[in-house]
Structure formats: C-alpha cells, structure tokens
Scaffold this motif. Structure first.
Motif, PDB file in Angstrom:
ATOM      1  N   PRO A 384      41.402  37.853  31.300  1.00 25.07           N
ATOM      2  CA  PRO A 384      40.846  37.752  32.493  1.00 25.07           C
ATOM      3  C   PRO A 384      41.672  38.823  33.468  1.00 25.07           C
ATOM      4  N   ILE A 385      40.804  39.849  34.238  1.00 24.86           N
ATOM      5  CA  ILE A 385      41.410  41.051  34.911  1.00 24.86           C
ATOM      6  C   ILE A 385      41.180  40.728  36.479  1.00 24.86           C
ATOM      7  N   ALA A 386      41.970  41.194  37.167  1.00 25.94           N
ATOM      8  CA  ALA A 386      41.669  41.187  38.708  1.00 25.94           C
ATOM      9  C   ALA A 386      41.077  42.561  38.999  1.00 25.94           C
ATOM     10  N   LEU A 387      39.858  42.616  39.202  1.00 31.08           N
ATOM     11  CA  LEU A 387      39.082  43.680  39.488  1.00 31.08           C
ATOM     12  C   LEU A 387      39.466  44.189  41.109  1.00 31.08           C
ATOM     13  N   ASP A 388      39.556  43.478  41.974  1.00 36.24           N
ATOM     14  CA  ASP A 388      40.072  43.337  43.264  1.00 36.24           C
ATOM     15  C   ASP A 388      40.634  42.127  43.778  1.00 36.24           C
ATOM     16  N   GLU A 389      40.964  42.284  45.339  1.00 37.16           N
ATOM     17  CA  GLU A 389      41.553  40.917  45.676  1.00 37.16           C
ATOM     18  C   GLU A 389      40.948  39.639  45.595  1.00 37.16           C
ATOM     19  N   GLU A 390      39.570  39.761  45.283  1.00 32.83           N
ATOM     20  CA  GLU A 390      38.573  38.587  45.328  1.00 32.83           C
ATOM     21  C   GLU A 390      37.789  38.397  44.227  1.00 32.83           C
ATOM     22  N   ARG A 391      37.894  39.586  42.995  1.00 32.80           N
ATOM     23  CA  ARG A 391      37.134  39.161  42.092  1.00 32.80           C
ATOM     24  C   ARG A 391      37.769  39.124  40.740  1.00 32.80           C
ATOM     25  N   MET A 392      37.470  38.300  39.846  1.00 39.28           N
ATOM     26  CA  MET A 392      37.920  38.410  38.315  1.00 39.28           C
ATOM     27  C   MET A 392      36.965  38.428  37.447  1.00 39.28           C
ATOM     28  N   ALA A 393      37.229  39.234  36.169  1.00 47.86           N
ATOM     29  CA  ALA A 393      36.409  39.239  35.109  1.00 47.86           C
ATOM     30  C   ALA A 393      37.114  39.367  33.808  1.00 47.86           C
ATOM     31  N   ASN A 394      36.598  39.013  32.784  1.00 48.25           N
ATOM     32  CA  ASN A 394      36.768  39.166  31.507  1.00 48.25           C
ATOM     33  C   ASN A 394      36.632  40.325  30.703  1.00 48.25           C
ATOM     34  N   ARG A 395      37.531  41.107  30.515  1.00 43.55           N
ATOM     35  CA  ARG A 395      37.504  42.431  29.960  1.00 43.55           C
ATOM     36  C   ARG A 395      38.251  42.467  28.641  1.00 43.55           C
TER      37      ARG A 395
END
Length: 435
Positions: A384-395
């Motif tokens: 799980p990676i924080a794309l910005d202050e609000e969004r997370m995504a599995n990368r």
C-alpha cells in the motif's frame, strides 16, 4: 610420444585444478579430442590432444593443482609401441642432449649400465623429474626426493607419490623404536573429501572439498570487505510503468526480436543513465589515483552451479533493448553450462545483481572489486502506497540497494545516484533520452 601440458590460461592466471579426466590410461585418442577439464579461478577450460595416439600415462589426478606449462599426462604412439624407459635412462637422455639418439630397442638394454650409482645420484635423478607441486610438497614435509618412488613409466614424481612416501615413512620406521611411545595423529590426518565421518559423539558429517572457484569467490568477498570502505544505501521503485509496458509490448517484442522483454534491459539502461550523471560510480582506485572510465561495461551477476559469476555486457550504452536482453540471455546460458570464456568475465565497470529471482526482499550486495558500485535488485511485491494526502493504492514495489566504496564516493553522491535510477525506472520513456 608427447606430453599433455597445461595450456596458457589467460591474463593473471598461472595455475588451475584438474576438475576431471575424460580419458583413462590405455585409451586411444585423436588430435583435437578433449582429454581433461581444468578448473581455474574464473572458468573451466578443456585440454585437447595435440596428436593421435594412446594415453600411456596420467601424471596428475583430478583435484590436484597444476601450473601453466606443466605436463599432466603422456600420449604414446600406440598401445604396444611405448618403450620401457627407466627413470635413470630418461634423466641421462635429458642431460645428454648433445649426444645422438639411440634406437628405442636399445634404451632399456643399456639403461642399467648408464644408471648413476649411489644415493646422491639417485636423489638428483628423482629431483630432476619431480613436478613443481611435488618438489614444493617435499620441501614442506622435509622429504628427500631421492627416496621417493615414482609410479609414472618415465619416473616423473607427482604429489601423490610424495604423499604416499610420507604416509609410509612412519610405518617403516616403527620397528626401530626401542620403547613404545604415544601415537599422535599424523600432521595431515584430515579425512578424504567426499567421505562420511562418524565422530565420537555418533553424529555423522560429510567432508567436501571446496572447488577452486568457490575458494576464489570466498577470497574476493573477504578482500572486498577488508579493502573497501563499503556502505549501502536503499530506496524503492514503483514498477507500475515498467510492468504496464511489458504487458502491452512483450508479445510484439518477442515476435519481432525473438527474445523476451525482461527487467534487466530497463535496469541496465537506468544504471547507464545514472553513471553518466554521477561518473564517480564508474571509476576505480589505482594506488593514489582515480581512474574515471568513459565506457560502460556492465557486469550481470549470474548464479551458476559452481558459484556466482559476473559476465560482462560490453559497451552497454550503445546497445538497444533487444541487444541487451539477447546478450544477457546468452551470457547467462553460458554461465549455467560452464562455457564462458575468460574474455567474457574480465573487466566490467559496474555490476547489477538480482536477488529478487530467488525471493529476496532486501539485501546488501558486496562490491565486485575493483569496481566501486553494485546495484541490488529485489522481489517485486504489492504494497500500500500513499498517492497523496487522501488516496492510497496497492502498487508493485521493489527495494533497490546500492553498495559503494565510501573512499571515493560520498554519501550524498551515492544517494543521488540511486534516486536517479528510481526516477528513470518510474518514467521509462526517459530511458530513451538518458539511458
């Protein structure tokens, strides 16, 4: 009759180890037939017959160390035509090179008369015929070569003859001892390699002899730890863009170029781009000088059966993605079949090693001296990676590690180098411009 000699092994290699014989005494061979395999520090080499004939004698056995130019066997002209030359006659012939050669039939008949008399003369004869390894072993163990018997038809003494004599000497001297003495273990009382031992505690172990390559690997790794001020820095790479390119392009790439599109071409190009930006990682130390290399020969570590080897992709900056993938595939195949040449292993300005193929998540690679940098790749794993202050995504993320020689590479430079690799990999299009 001709001697089977150890050929020139290449730059900086003066000796090797007989890995195995492919023929036996009495076998008929033709010119060009492979007789034995020789293991060196870097590769295995084949020794071929220089003429037709019969293997009349094998002077050095598998596992023995031999020097360049040393005779390890004899090829005779035929199964029944080998003259019975005594050791004394062979020495006399060598010492009297100016005398006319006598017919083969008369050699054995005249040998007893020509044989030197007395222990001193016999010692000189044996010493003259002893191999370099046998002479060294005899000096170390205090053995007089004049007392050693040779199994070879021409009287040449090998290491095995010296060892047998050393083992037999204590037994022969035992009756002369007037009083019983405590028996100690012989100096070289190690069990034979490959044999299972049964220690006193009842637990069995197996003793195996280390190969020459494994000994060299061990020596070089220790040397790297002792001579370089080695430090490792880490980063992580989002592999999303590269995986997307491979997914979209791999079939067309394979069909057009007849080679798969792997990760190594991307990493090789990224390393070259980073080396151009930070040239100190492409240098080496020579005494008190820095040698800055203006070319990019990238070593690719390959795990082979006999141990790790690092074949080199020459002028990698001038190669396309298909050319890099093809060369790496060919070199890896040669490494696993033990057919790499010395020229394919020598040199190299920077090394890449991929522990991820074995499942490694993180490691600290050891420098391939005299290089001052090595990049370690690792397993791709969804995180799980924080794309910005609000969004997370599995990368799909990969940890990468750079080990470097802190004597000439500063920490800030090493960190910037690794960041540059990260940026190039996460934006693969930039590899076309900077890699």
């Amino acid at each position: 009759m001709s001697e089977i000699k150890v050929p020139d092994l290449g730059e900086s290699i003066s000796e090797g180890t007989i890995y195995k014989w492919l023929v036996n005494e009495g076998d008929t061979v033709g010119q060009g037939d492979v007789l034995a395999e020789l293991e060196t520090d870097k590769v295995n080499l084949e020794i071929s017959a220089e003429e037709d004939g019969v293997i009349t004698s094998i002077l050095r056995q598998a596992g023995e160390n031999v020097a360049v130019g040393e005779a390890i066997g004899i090829i005779g002209s035929g199964a029944g035509s080998q003259p019975q030359v005594t050791a004394a006659a062979a020495v006399e012939g060598a010492a009297s090179s100016s005398a006319p050669a006598e017919p083969a039939a008369s050699v054995s008949a005249t040998a007893p008369e020509a044989a030197p008399e007395g222990p001193a003369a016999a010692g000189e004869s044996n010493a003259a015929l002893a191999s370099p390894g046998a002479r060294k072993l005899a000096r170390e163990r205090g053995i007089d070569l004049g007392e050693v018997s040779a199994r070879d038809p021409i009287g040449r003494i090998g290491q095995a003859d010296v060892k047998e004599h050393g083992a037999a000497a204590p037994a022969a001297a035992a009756p002369a001892v007037s009083a019983p003495a405590p028996q100690g273990k012989p100096e070289a009382a190690k069990p034979a390699a490959g044999k299972t031992q049964q220690p006193e505690d009842g637990k069995s172990v197996e003793r195996k002899r280390m190969s020459r390559r494994r000994l060299t690997i061990a020596s070089r790794l220790v040397e790297a730890q002792q001579t370089a001020a080695m430090l490792t820095t880490f980063n992580e790479v989002d592999m999303t863009a590269i995986l997307d390119i491979r997914k979209r392009r791999k079939d067309a790439f394979k069909e057009k170029h007849e080679v798969g599109l792997g990760f190594m071409s991307f990493f090789t190009k990224a390393v070259i781009g980073a080396l151009k930006a930070y040239p100190m990682l492409n240098a080496e130390i020579d005494g008190e000088d820095l040698v800055l290399k203006k070319f990019y020969d990238i070593g690719i570590a390959v795990a082979a059966k006999e141990g790790l080897v690092v074949p080199v992709v020459r002028d990698a900056d001038r190669l396309s993605f298909p050319q890099i993938e093809r060369q790496i595939g060919e070199l890896a195949s040669k490494a696993r079949s033990n057919t790499l040449s010395l020229s394919e292993l020598q040199g190299g300005t920077f090394t890449i090693t991929n522990g991820g193929v074995f499942g490694s998540l993180l490691s600290t690679p050891i420098l391939n001296t005299p290089q001052v940098g090595i990049l370690g790749m690792h397993k791709i794993q969804l995180r799980p990676i924080a794309l910005d202050e609000e969004r997370m995504a599995n990368r799909p993320m990969m940890y990468i590690a750079l080990s470097y020689d802190h004597r000439i590479v500063d920490g800030s430079e090493a960190v910037s180098f690794l960041v540059k690799i990260k940026e190039l990999l996460e934006d693969p299009e930039s590899l076309l411009l900077e890699g």
